[in-house]
Design a protein around this motif. Structure first.
Motif, mmCIF file in Angstrom:
data_model
loop_
_atom_site.group_PDB
_atom_site.id
_atom_site.type_symbol
_atom_site.label_atom_id
_atom_site.label_comp_id
_atom_site.label_asym_id
_atom_site.label_seq_id
_atom_site.Cartn_x
_atom_site.Cartn_y
_atom_site.Cartn_z
ATOM 1 N N GLU A 1 -6.066 8.994 -8.602
ATOM 2 C CA GLU A 1 -5.980 7.814 -9.477
ATOM 3 C C GLU A 1 -6.788 8.047 -10.760
ATOM 4 O O GLU A 1 -6.296 7.830 -11.867
ATOM 5 C CB GLU A 1 -6.526 6.604 -8.697
ATOM 6 C CG GLU A 1 -6.362 5.285 -9.397
ATOM 7 C CD GLU A 1 -6.851 4.122 -8.530
ATOM 8 O OE1 GLU A 1 -7.653 4.335 -7.595
ATOM 9 O OE2 GLU A 1 -6.426 2.989 -8.799
ATOM 10 N N ASP B 1 -19.325 -1.209 4.562
ATOM 11 C CA ASP B 1 -18.888 0.124 4.131
ATOM 12 C C ASP B 1 -20.016 1.132 4.380
ATOM 13 O O ASP B 1 -21.187 0.767 4.336
ATOM 14 C CB ASP B 1 -18.514 0.071 2.645
ATOM 15 C CG ASP B 1 -17.574 1.194 2.252
ATOM 16 O OD1 ASP B 1 -17.152 1.955 3.141
ATOM 17 O OD2 ASP B 1 -17.245 1.298 1.058
ATOM 18 N N ILE C 1 0.883 -1.177 0.000
ATOM 19 C CA ILE C 1 0.000 0.000 0.000
ATOM 20 C C ILE C 1 0.917 1.221 0.000
ATOM 21 O O ILE C 1 1.766 1.367 0.874
ATOM 22 C CB ILE C 1 -0.930 -0.001 1.245
ATOM 23 C CG1 ILE C 1 -1.858 -1.231 1.194
ATOM 24 C CG2 ILE C 1 -1.742 1.287 1.315
ATOM 25 C CD1 ILE C 1 -2.805 -1.357 2.377
ATOM 26 N N ILE C 2 0.753 2.061 -1.013
ATOM 27 C CA ILE C 2 1.723 3.143 -1.223
ATOM 28 C C ILE C 2 1.532 4.271 -0.208
ATOM 29 O O ILE C 2 0.419 4.753 -0.007
ATOM 30 C CB ILE C 2 1.595 3.722 -2.654
ATOM 31 C CG1 ILE C 2 1.602 2.610 -3.700
ATOM 32 C CG2 ILE C 2 2.670 4.765 -2.928
ATOM 33 C CD1 ILE C 2 2.874 1.848 -3.835
ATOM 34 N N ILE D 1 -7.214 9.753 -2.723
ATOM 35 C CA ILE D 1 -6.416 8.961 -3.655
ATOM 36 C C ILE D 1 -7.251 8.501 -4.858
ATOM 37 O O ILE D 1 -6.754 8.413 -5.969
ATOM 38 C CB ILE D 1 -5.771 7.790 -2.900
ATOM 39 C CG1 ILE D 1 -4.832 8.401 -1.877
ATOM 40 C CG2 ILE D 1 -4.997 6.868 -3.823
ATOM 41 C CD1 ILE D 1 -4.643 7.612 -0.657
ATOM 42 N N ARG D 2 -8.553 8.297 -4.612
ATOM 43 C CA ARG D 2 -9.404 7.919 -5.745
ATOM 44 C C ARG D 2 -9.395 9.026 -6.795
ATOM 45 O O ARG D 2 -9.300 8.760 -8.000
ATOM 46 C CB ARG D 2 -10.831 7.635 -5.275
ATOM 47 C CG ARG D 2 -11.725 7.242 -6.461
ATOM 48 C CD ARG D 2 -13.149 6.941 -6.088
ATOM 49 N NE ARG D 2 -13.277 5.755 -5.279
ATOM 50 C CZ ARG D 2 -13.619 5.753 -3.993
ATOM 51 N NH1 ARG D 2 -13.863 6.906 -3.390
ATOM 52 N NH2 ARG D 2 -13.733 4.638 -3.331
ATOM 53 N N SER E 1 -13.674 9.918 2.066
ATOM 54 C CA SER E 1 -13.889 9.064 0.906
ATOM 55 C C SER E 1 -12.616 9.009 0.044
ATOM 56 O O SER E 1 -11.974 10.039 -0.165
ATOM 57 C CB SER E 1 -15.052 9.641 0.103
ATOM 58 O OG SER E 1 -15.329 8.801 -0.958
ATOM 59 N N GLY E 2 -12.270 7.822 -0.389
ATOM 60 C CA GLY E 2 -11.127 7.662 -1.290
ATOM 61 C C GLY E 2 -9.771 7.618 -0.618
ATOM 62 O O GLY E 2 -8.738 7.698 -1.282
ATOM 63 N N THR E 3 -9.738 7.463 0.714
ATOM 64 C CA THR E 3 -8.441 7.450 1.409
ATOM 65 C C THR E 3 -7.824 6.052 1.464
ATOM 66 O O THR E 3 -6.682 5.901 1.898
ATOM 67 C CB THR E 3 -8.566 7.987 2.850
ATOM 68 O OG1 THR E 3 -9.720 7.414 3.460
ATOM 69 C CG2 THR E 3 -8.670 9.489 2.887
ATOM 70 N N GLY E 4 -8.598 5.045 1.062
ATOM 71 C CA GLY E 4 -8.034 3.692 1.034
ATOM 72 C C GLY E 4 -8.585 2.779 2.119
ATOM 73 O O GLY E 4 -7.954 1.790 2.481
ATOM 74 N N LYS E 5 -9.797 3.066 2.611
ATOM 75 C CA LYS E 5 -10.359 2.252 3.696
ATOM 76 C C LYS E 5 -10.583 0.806 3.232
ATOM 77 O O LYS E 5 -10.254 -0.138 3.942
ATOM 78 C CB LYS E 5 -11.674 2.870 4.203
ATOM 79 C CG LYS E 5 -11.478 4.255 4.825
ATOM 80 C CD LYS E 5 -12.728 4.799 5.452
ATOM 81 C CE LYS E 5 -13.834 5.144 4.467
ATOM 82 N NZ LYS E 5 -13.509 6.250 3.557
ATOM 83 N N GLU E 6 -11.126 0.669 2.031
ATOM 84 C CA GLU E 6 -11.385 -0.688 1.535
ATOM 85 C C GLU E 6 -10.073 -1.452 1.309
ATOM 86 O O GLU E 6 -9.976 -2.648 1.594
ATOM 87 C CB GLU E 6 -12.203 -0.621 0.241
ATOM 88 C CG GLU E 6 -12.616 -1.991 -0.238
ATOM 89 C CD GLU E 6 -13.624 -1.958 -1.371
ATOM 90 O OE1 GLU E 6 -14.266 -0.918 -1.596
ATOM 91 O OE2 GLU E 6 -13.754 -2.997 -2.044
ATOM 92 N N LEU E 7 -9.098 -0.715 0.809
ATOM 93 C CA LEU E 7 -7.779 -1.317 0.569
ATOM 94 C C LEU E 7 -7.214 -1.878 1.879
ATOM 95 O O LEU E 7 -6.702 -3.007 1.925
ATOM 96 C CB LEU E 7 -6.861 -0.215 0.037
ATOM 97 C CG LEU E 7 -5.688 -0.578 -0.840
ATOM 98 C CD1 LEU E 7 -6.169 -1.240 -2.110
ATOM 99 C CD2 LEU E 7 -4.880 0.671 -1.179
HETATM 100 N N1 LIG Z 1 -2.198 3.997 -0.479
HETATM 101 C C1 LIG Z 1 -2.706 3.640 -1.642
HETATM 102 N N2 LIG Z 1 -1.921 3.136 -2.584
HETATM 103 C C2 LIG Z 1 -2.412 2.827 -3.789
HETATM 104 N N3 LIG Z 1 -3.707 2.944 -4.137
HETATM 105 C C3 LIG Z 1 -4.541 3.426 -3.224
HETATM 106 C C4 LIG Z 1 -4.101 3.792 -1.930
HETATM 107 N N4 LIG Z 1 -5.153 4.234 -1.226
HETATM 108 C C5 LIG Z 1 -6.208 4.158 -2.037
HETATM 109 N N5 LIG Z 1 -5.856 3.668 -3.232
HETATM 110 C C6 LIG Z 1 -6.740 3.476 -4.375
HETATM 111 O O1 LIG Z 1 -7.692 4.536 -4.331
HETATM 112 C C7 LIG Z 1 -8.991 4.058 -4.647
HETATM 113 C C8 LIG Z 1 -9.917 4.359 -3.480
HETATM 114 O O2 LIG Z 1 -9.556 3.532 -2.377
HETATM 115 P P1 LIG Z 1 -10.655 2.840 -1.453
HETATM 116 O O3 LIG Z 1 -11.837 2.386 -2.251
HETATM 117 O O4 LIG Z 1 -9.972 1.819 -0.624
HETATM 118 O O5 LIG Z 1 -11.074 4.115 -0.588
HETATM 119 P P2 LIG Z 1 -12.222 4.243 0.491
HETATM 120 O O6 LIG Z 1 -11.683 5.066 1.586
HETATM 121 O O7 LIG Z 1 -12.749 2.882 0.841
HETATM 122 O O8 LIG Z 1 -13.316 5.068 -0.296
HETATM 123 P P3 LIG Z 1 -14.913 5.210 0.017
HETATM 124 O O9 LIG Z 1 -15.026 5.763 1.394
HETATM 125 O O10 LIG Z 1 -15.376 6.188 -1.014
HETATM 126 O O11 LIG Z 1 -15.496 3.850 -0.137
HETATM 127 C C9 LIG Z 1 -8.857 2.576 -4.925
HETATM 128 O O12 LIG Z 1 -8.748 2.380 -6.326
HETATM 129 C C10 LIG Z 1 -7.567 2.198 -4.244
HETATM 130 O O13 LIG Z 1 -6.959 1.116 -4.868
#
Ligand SMILES: Nc1ncnc2c1ncn2[C@@H]1O[C@H](COP(=O)(O)OP(=O)(O)OP(=O)(O)O)[C@@H](O)[C@H]1O
Length: 467
Positions: free
Chosen positions: A372, A250, A151-152, A368-369, A181-187
Motif C-alpha cells: 500500500e 494489538d 476486504i480484498i 499489504i502495508r 505485521s501488515g497482513t490486515g489483522k486490525e482490518l
Molecule cells: N485485504 C486487504 N485489503 C485491503 N487493504 C488491506 C488488506 N489487508 C490490509 N490492508 C491494509 O494494509 C494496512 C495494514 O493493515 P493492518 O493495520 O490491518 O495490518 P496489521 O496486521 O494489523 O499490522 P500490524 O501487525 O503491523 O499492526 C492497512 O492500511 C490496511 O487497510
C-alpha cells in the motif's frame, strides 16, 4: 451452450499453457465471451464481445475487473466467487445485455471468471430463456457480509480465514488474530466488531508494544487522582472507555509479564480496578487480541503466561502473509492503484506487465502495508500514465531482474529440431565457414572472430573449406 462447471476449460488452459484451444472455440460463439484470470485481469475476449461492447481489444485486455467500468456483475462475481446471472447496459444501443458470469476453479483454488454476454431474451444455460436463479455451490461459496467481502483477497485460504472471523463475530468469545505485521489483522478486527451485536458500541485499540510498561496499567485500567506522581486527576482507561464495545489489544506478545496477570484477571473474573483505586469495576468488553509473535515459543521460554495464552486464543484466526497468497498481489496492487490514483488525482492509471511481474516475484516482508505504501510512493513520484519498471524501487526490481530466465536472451546456439547439441568440431567448422563467406579473406575473418589469419587458414584446411 450450457454454462455450468468450467473447470475443464481452465484445466485445458493450465495444461496446454496457451489459450489457443478455447480461444478458437469461443471465437465461434455468437455470445460475447470474456475470461478474467485469478488476479482479476482480462485474459481473453472474443470477437462477439468486442462487437457487443464496441471496444478495441487493447482497451480491455489486461485491464483489471476494478477498471472495467459498468460491469458490476463481473466485479461482484469476482469478489464473491459466485455464479451470477443478470443484465448489464449495452451502451451502444441503450438496451440491456444478459450476462452469465461463472467462477472457474482448479482443485480448491479460484482461477478466474468466465463471462458470457448476449442481447436480452436468451439466457445461457437455460433452454427456455429464463434467467437462471443465482445458485451457490456450497463446497466453494463462502457468503461474506459487506464488512468482510470488501476486504480484498481471492486466495481460498484467506477467504476461509475471513469466513472464520465472520463466524466469530456472532459470539462474544475472545479472538486471537495471528499473522505477520501488515497482513490486515486490525482490518479483520474492525470487520468482526462491525459485524457483531456490539457494532453500536465503541471499537477501542491499544498497542501494547507502543506504551512504556510503567504507563500500560493506567492506559488499560485507568487511575485515581494521586495514584502516582503526576496523576493530577482521575483518568479512565481503555477497559472503561470501551464499555460494552470491542477492545482490540494489538501486539499482545509485547505485554510485560506483570501486566499479563492483571489482564488475565480482567478477562477471567471480568473485574478490574483503576490504579490506586478500590472500586471494583466490571469488564463487559469483547476482547480481540493480535500478535505477529510466536506465542507458543514465548510460553515455552516463560515470557508469556500459558493460562493467558489459552484464555486469549479461544478462537484463533491465522492471517496468511502476502507471500502465501501470491495471487492476491496483483489484485491488491490494482486495487490500491485505482483507489490512490483517484485520491491523489494522479495521471497514472495502469502499470506495465514488468511491474506486475516484479511485484509477484518479491517476497513482501511488510505485507499489504508495504504494498500500500509503495503504491502511494510510486504514484506520487511517477510521471505519465503507466507505472514502469523504472518506477519500482531497486530492492524489488533487482530481485525480478535476477530471476529473469537466461533463456530470454537470444541463444547463439541453434539446437537441432530434436533438441540435440552438435559436436564442438561441427560448430567450429560452421563458424569458420560462415566467417570466411561473410568477410571474404582469412585475415578479415580472423579479425572478426578474434583469432589470427593463420588459425583461420589452418581450420579451413582441416575442415576442407578450401582446396
Ligand atoms: N485485504 C486487504 N485489503 C485491503 N487493504 C488491506 C488488506 N489487508 C490490509 N490492508 C491494509 O494494509 C494496512 C495494514 O493493515 P493492518 O493495520 O490491518 O495490518 P496489521 O496486521 O494489523 O499490522 P500490524 O501487525 O503491523 O499492526 C492497512 O492500511 C490496511 O487497510
Amino acid at each position: 451452450m450450457t454454462v455450468g462447471k468450467v473447470t475443464h476449460i481452465q484445466r485445458l488452459h493450465m495444461e496446454t499453457g496457451d489459450h489457443s484451444t478455447y480461444q478458437r472455440l469461443f471465437q465461434l460463439l455468437p455470445e460475447g465471451v470474456c475470461v478474467v484470470n485469478g488476479s482479476g485481469r482480462v485474459d481473453y475476449v472474443n470477437e462477439a464481445f468486442i462487437t457487443l461492447f464496441q471496444l478495441e481489444v487493447q482497451q480491455i485486455m489486461g485491464k483489471s475487473v476494478f477498471q472495467v467500468a459498468g460491469d458490476e456483475l463481473m466485479l461482484e462475481a469476482f469478489k464473491k466467487k459466485k455464479r451470477m446471472v443478470g443484465t448489464v447496459l449495452d451502451k451502444t444501443r441503450g438496451t440491456r445485455l444478459t450476462a452469465t458470469v461463472v467462477p472457474m476453479w482448479e482443485a480448491d483454488s479460484f482461477c478466474g471468471i468466465l463471462a458470457f454476454y448476449q442481447r436480452e431474451g436468451n439466457t445461457l444455460g437455460s433452454p427456455t430463456g429464463e434467467v437462471v436463479p443465482l445458485k451457490q455451490d456450497p463446497s466453494w461459496e463462502i457468503e461474506l457480509n459487506p464488512h468482510f467481502s470488501t476486504i480484498i483477497g481471492n486466495n481460498q485460504r484467506f477467504k476461509r480465514v475471513l469466513a472464520k472471523a465472520q463466524k466469530a463475530a456472532g459470539v462474544s468469545s475472545t479472538v486471537l488474530l495471528r499473522g505477520e505485521s501488515g497482513t490486515g489483522k486490525e482490518l479483520v478486527a474492525k470487520a468482526i466488531h462491525r459485524s457483531s451485536e456490539r457494532k453500536g458500541e465503541p471499537f477501542v485499540k491499544i498497542n501494547c508494544g507502543a506504551i512504556p510498561p510503567n504507563l500500560l496499567e493506567s492506559e488499560l485500567f485507568g487511575h485515581e487522582q494521586g495514584a502516582f506522581t503526576g496523576a493530577l486527576r482521575r483518568r479512565i482507561g481503555k477497559f472503561e472507555e470501551v464499555g460494552k464495545g470491542t477492545l482490540f489489544l494489538d501486539e499482545i506478545g509485547d505485554l510485560p509479564l506483570e501486566m499479563q496477570v492483571k489482564l488475565l484477571r480482567a478477562l477471567q473474573e471480568k473485574e478490574f480496578e483503576r490504579v490506586g483505586g478500590n472500586e471494583v469495576l466490571t469488564c463487559e468488553a469483547r476482547i480481540i487480541a493480535a500478535t505477529h509473535r510466536d506465542l507458543e515459543t514465548m510460553v515455552a521460554q516463560g515470557l508469556f503466561r500459558e493460562d493467558l495464552f489459552y484464555r486469549l486464543q479461544v478462537i484463533p484466526v491465522e492471517i496468511p502473509s502476502l507471500r502465501e497468497r501470491r495471487e492476491d498481489i496483483l489484485l491488491l496492487s490494482t486495487y490500491f492503484l485505482e483507489r490512490m490514483s483517484r485520491q491523489l488525482e494522479s495521471t497514472v492509471t495502469s502499470m506495465e506487465k514488468e511491474v506486475q511481474d516484479a511485484f509477484e516475484a518479491y517476497h513482501w516482508p511488510g505485507n499489504i502495508r508495504e504494498l500500500e505504501n509503495l503504491m502511494e510512493r510510486m504514484l506520487v513520484l511517477a510521471e505519465g500514465e503507466q507505472l514502469t519498471l523504472a518506477d519500482v524501487p531497486p530492492h524489488i526490481s533487482e530481485i525480478y531482474e535476477l530471476q529473469m530466465p537466461v533463456a530470454a536472451a537470444p541463444s547463439l546456439i541453434n539446437l537441432t529440431a530434436a533438441g540435440q547439441i552438435a559436436t564442438w568440431e561441427e560448430y567450429e567448422k560452421h563458424i569458420v565457414q560462415q566467417a570466411i563467406r561473410t568477410f571474404g579473406s582469412f585475415n578479415a575473418a580472423g579479425k572478426a572472430l578474434g583469432v589470427t589469419h593463420k588459425t583461420i587458414a589452418a581450420k579451413a584446411r582441416k575442415y576442407r573449406l578450401v582446396e
